[in-house]
Design a protein around this motif. Structure first.
Motif, PDB file in Angstrom:
ATOM      1  N   GLU A 149       0.853  -1.197   0.000  1.00  0.00           N
ATOM      2  CA  GLU A 149       0.000   0.000   0.000  1.00  0.00           C
ATOM      3  C   GLU A 149       0.882   1.237   0.000  1.00  0.00           C
ATOM      4  N   PRO A 150       0.448   2.296  -0.665  1.00  0.00           N
ATOM      5  CA  PRO A 150       1.184   3.562  -0.559  1.00  0.00           C
ATOM      6  C   PRO A 150       1.308   3.961   0.919  1.00  0.00           C
TER       7      PRO A 150
ATOM      8  N   PRO B 223      -1.794   8.625  -4.133  1.00  0.00           N
ATOM      9  CA  PRO B 223      -0.722   8.204  -3.234  1.00  0.00           C
ATOM     10  C   PRO B 223       0.178   9.405  -2.898  1.00  0.00           C
TER      11      PRO B 223
ATOM     12  N   LEU C 116      -1.785   1.558 -10.568  1.00  0.00           N
ATOM     13  CA  LEU C 116      -1.434   1.682  -9.144  1.00  0.00           C
ATOM     14  C   LEU C 116      -0.800   0.387  -8.657  1.00  0.00           C
TER      15      LEU C 116
ATOM     16  N   TRP D  61      -2.199   8.548   1.738  1.00  0.00           N
ATOM     17  CA  TRP D  61      -3.091   8.991   0.676  1.00  0.00           C
ATOM     18  C   TRP D  61      -3.428  10.454   0.860  1.00  0.00           C
TER      19      TRP D  61
ATOM     20  N   TYR E 232       3.124  -0.152  -7.269  1.00  0.00           N
ATOM     21  CA  TYR E 232       3.350  -0.540  -5.872  1.00  0.00           C
ATOM     22  C   TYR E 232       3.593  -2.030  -5.685  1.00  0.00           C
TER      23      TYR E 232
END
Length: 116
Positions: A8-9, A50, A81, A12, A85
């Protein structure tokens, strides 16, 4: 061999947060998303970006080029995305992390190769 799992980034930003960070109007942020200068996806019903893709008061330099290459290869925003990632042991972390460093050209080359 197990399939790599996207990370996950780190954080956000909502679109108003992006506008504030970049010191532009919200309509400019929407334009940047439409023109693939910036990537936004829905999380909890809200479009978010992100945080690490917005460096200080600018978008990462090579991000628009990579997003356009991914789009040309048929990637939708969620798929782009995921690609950005996906942990890669040949990089320091993920393509998104490498874009912020000195490996940006390598990330562009890899994104371009997806179209073939």
């Amino acid at each position: 061999m197990t399939e790599p799992v996207p990370v996950e980034p780190a954080g956000w930003l909502t679109l108003p947060d992006v506008a504030e960070r970049l010191d532009v109007s919200i309509s400019k942020v929407h334009q940047m998303i439409r023109e693939r200068e910036l990537l936004a996806v829905r999380r909890d019903g809200v479009r978010r970006v992100p945080a690490e893709l917005v460096a200080n008061r600018t978008v990462l330099k090579h991000l628009p080029g990579v997003l356009n290459l991914l789009h040309d290869a048929g990637y939708a925003d969620e798929e782009a995305l995921r690609w950005l990632y996906l942990a890669d042991d040949t990089l320091p972390g993920t393509p998104a992390e490498a874009l912020a460093g000195d490996r940006a050209r390598e990330i562009k080359r890899r994104a371009q190769a997806l179209g073939f």
